[in-house]
Design an enzyme around this catalytic site. Structure first.
Site, short mmCIF file in Angstrom:
data_model
loop_
_atom_site.label_atom_id
_atom_site.label_comp_id
_atom_site.label_asym_id
_atom_site.label_seq_id
_atom_site.Cartn_x
_atom_site.Cartn_y
_atom_site.Cartn_z
N HIS A 129 26.52 5.95 -4.26
CA HIS A 129 27.90 4.69 -4.92
C HIS A 129 27.44 3.47 -5.93
O HIS A 129 25.82 4.30 -6.30
CB HIS A 129 26.71 3.78 -3.13
CG HIS A 129 26.91 4.41 -1.77
ND1 HIS A 129 28.65 3.64 -1.97
CD2 HIS A 129 27.02 4.73 -0.84
CE1 HIS A 129 28.90 4.86 -0.33
NE2 HIS A 129 27.48 5.07 -0.33
N HIS A 183 25.97 3.21 5.23
CA HIS A 183 23.92 3.28 5.59
C HIS A 183 23.99 1.70 5.08
O HIS A 183 23.33 1.48 6.01
CB HIS A 183 23.55 4.22 4.27
CG HIS A 183 23.55 5.79 4.23
ND1 HIS A 183 24.78 6.19 4.40
CD2 HIS A 183 22.59 6.41 4.80
CE1 HIS A 183 24.41 7.87 5.04
NE2 HIS A 183 23.01 7.95 4.41
#
Length: 192
Positions: free
Chosen positions: A161, A122
């Site tokens: 993440h 992303h």
């Protein structure tokens, strides 16, 4: 070298945990509210959106006809960026195979290379688009940068993440993938 790396990993986990537990799904907004907020932000840079919905929108705006008019400078640059992005992300995720943080809740979206954490796809995609679209539309650069920062934060806030994943993804997207895409598009145009 091993001790330094261990210290960096410990610091990365500590910062990631602090973000997750303060503004993320484990933080003051509560699990459901925070998750919904950050999911909306995160989805704006999701591969399914950019590789699926974006081309469909482009076709619909052209009356569902494939024609050269679809290949505007912006559309060509975005397409080039997305192709470079996917190649870079797949390569890096397979090379590093880093496990996602312990806060991550896997679901059906996390298959193939997406089971790996490093770097954030992303963040890479988003910062590649920030660089490419910002170069074409400099007056939108501050808004694009704000989007990039929010998407990057969302990935940590959702527990998907580590901070180092999004920092690395942001740097790769902005400084590697975007210039490579611009170069590839320029080379293709010169060859045509």
């Amino acid at each position: 070298m091993g001790k330094v790396l261990e210290e960096l990993q410990r610091a990365d986990f500590k910062i990631t945990s602090a973000v997750f537990h303060s503004v993320g799904a484990g933080g003051y907004l509560g699990d459901k509210a925070a998750r919904a907020l950050w999911e909306c932000v995160s989805l704006s840079a999701d591969g399914l959106l950019w590789f699926g919905a974006a081309p469909l929108h482009l076709l619909a705006s052209a009356g569902w006809r494939v024609s050269p008019s679809l290949l505007t400078p912006t559309a060509s640059l975005v397409a080039s960026g997305l192709l470079c992005d996917i190649a870079v992300i797949v390569s890096l995720k397979f090379a590093f195979k880093r496990k996602r943080p312990p806060f991550h809740k896997p679901d059906a979206r996390f298959v193939g290379v997406d089971v790996h954490s490093f770097p954030s796809g992303h963040a890479t995609r988003c910062w590649c688009l920030v660089a490419l679209l910002g170069s074409l539309h400099p007056h939108h650069a501050p808004l694009l940068a704000a989007w990039g920062l929010l998407v990057s934060l969302s990935r940590v806030a959702l527990g998907r993440h580590y901070v180092s994943d999004v920092v690395a993804g942001s740097l790769v997207g902005f400084f590697c993938t975007a210039p490579a895409a611009a170069w590839a598009l320029g080379a293709a145009r010169r060859a045509a």
